[in-house]
Design a protein around this motif. Structure first.
Motif: not given
Ligand SMILES: *Cc1c(COP(=O)(O)O)cnc(C)c1O
Length: 427
Positions: A70-71, A202-203, A226-229, A238-240
């Motif tokens: 998570g973010g 982020g997207g 940046w959260n791809p989820h 899915c968080s980066t």
């Protein structure tokens, strides 16, 4: 709850991407842990490939990244790395060993996880300074500098030491973007760590158009969440978090547990192990579903996905602007992300509304705030539509519709607006 339904406009992460779902099923079947290359070799390589790609999109050369649950945890990792960079002795001595109080800066509209991070890192929420935002919800750079200078001039028994600035790209409620370039200039001037919380926005980095308009200077940041989820529609979670400097994650968190990490393994390069870079021990495989999705869409597919969400959100804004029946007031006429914030106005209050872009008087706002909560109850009891609401500062409750599911089409937007009226006209 069917969060993949196109009349569910309630949450930042919604929709059900089938390729990502297939990836999640494979992940569950493989059921392995991401801490060592030994037991997740292919998945670790996929992490390397995807995270490197994301850093390239940000504009980093080199650097390092990690997937987080998570973010919020991504932001905590960024604060920990910044703390390590500025006060390395904290790792062993704790904050009691410091001769000063480290101070963090973030906007009043930023996500609460910056405070969580300050608390979890032992720095304290009192040392998070909330910087004022402008009418659009963006941090005011001059206010940031004023607050930094005030901290530097603070004369107490323990000096204050600014070290961290969080710049939000896509605020949770309004979807506002803090101006990166002017904030980066201030961080450079005072030698502060610049973090960008793009968990939500982020997207938009994937879209050439929106990257240029919203993220100018992003590569100057020391770290990026940046959260791809969220906007990218990857399945939860899915968080980066991405670091400009390679090695800092490892140095900050490494504990060298001998039972897990043996550097005399002869059958692979132990630098592929990721477990000692993070504050977790075991780590879930969050990469396969994202990798598979990215393979299926390609860069051009993701760009279309993001541009499509923005186009649907713009359509909703246009519909709200074009409606002259007095049923809606748009709080911010030019949303920068896919957050659309508005009040619904029932029949009895329409005569007090000047236009759908003019905020009504405070007493009418209070009334609309109560109506918002009542209308949400009707939505929930009917089960035909879901839109989140919240107050913001001293603005009473308003709706925040989110278009982050590519299955939401223009006809769904039309339905949502008509349904609000059907359920709420007599309130
Ligand atoms: C959602 C969000 C977070 C937190 O992310 P989680 O994955 O829910 O922990 C942090 N910052 C911003 C701006 C967000 O929108």
């Amino acid at each position: 709850m069917n969060q993949g339904h196109p009349h569910y406009l309630n949450q930042l992460s919604c929709g059900l991407d089938l390729v990502s779902l297939a990836g999640e099923w494979v992940t569950a079947s493989a059921n392995t842990n991401m801490f060592t290359y030994e037991i997740a070799p292919v998945f670790i390589l996929l992490e390397n490939v995807v995270l490197r790609k994301m850093r390239e999109v940000i504009g980093y050369k080199g650097g390092d990244s990690i997937l987080c649950p998570g973010g919020t945890v991504s932001n905590i990792n960024a604060v920990l790395c910044a703390r390590y960079k500025h006060f390395p002795e904290c790792k062993t001595k704790g904050v009691h060993g410091l001769p000063c109080q480290p101070v963090l800066f973030t906007s009043e509209h930023s996500h609460y996880s910056i405070k969580t991070a300050a608390s979890a890192a032992g720095l304290g929420t009192d040392n998070v300074v909330e910087v004022k935002t402008d009418a659009k919800g963006k941090m005011i750079p001059e206010e940031l500098e004023k607050q930094i200078v005030a901290c530097l001039n603070y004369e107490g028994p323990v000096k204050k030491k600014p070290f961290f600035v969080n710049c939000t790209c896509g605020t949770t409620v309004l979807g506002a973007f803090d101006p990166v370039e002017p904030i980066a200039n201030i961080c450079a001037k005072y030698g502060l760590w610049l973090h960008i919380d793009a968990a939500w926005g982020g997207g938009l980095l994937l879209s050439e158009k929106y990257r240029a308009e919203r993220f100018l200077g992003v590569e100057r940041a020391d770290s990026v969440t940046w959260n791809p989820h969220k906007l990218m529609g990857c399945l939860l979670q899915c968080s980066t978090v991405h670091l400009k400097e390679d090695g800092i994650l490892m140095n900050c968190n490494q504990m060298n547990a001998e039972y897990l990490f043996q550097d005399d393994k002869q059958y692979y390069d132990c630098r592929f192990d990721t477990g000692d870079k993070v504050i977790q021990c075991g780590r879930h495989n969050d990469i396969f579903k994202l990798w598979l999705m990215w393979r299926a869409k390609g860069m051009s597919g993701f760009r279309r996905h993001i541009d499509g969400l923005m186009a649907t959100a713009e359509y909703m804004t246009e519909q709200l602007k074009a409606d002259t029946s007095g049923r809606f007031v748009l709080l911010w006429p030019e949303p920068e992300c896919v957050n659309i914030c508005f009040w619904y106005v029932p029949t009895r209050l329409r005569s007090s509304i000047k236009s759908n872009l003019t905020w009504p008087s405070k007493p009418v706002q209070q009334d609309l705030g109560r109506i918002t909560a009542q209308l949400k109850s009707r939505m929930m009891n009917t089960g035909t539509l879901m839109i989140n609401y919240q107050p913001q500062g001293d603005t009473p409750n308003f709706f925040r519709a989110i278009i982050s599911n590519p299955a939401v089409g223009r006809d769904d937007v039309d339905f949502a607006l008509a349904e609000l009226d059907r359920l709420g006209h007599d309130l």
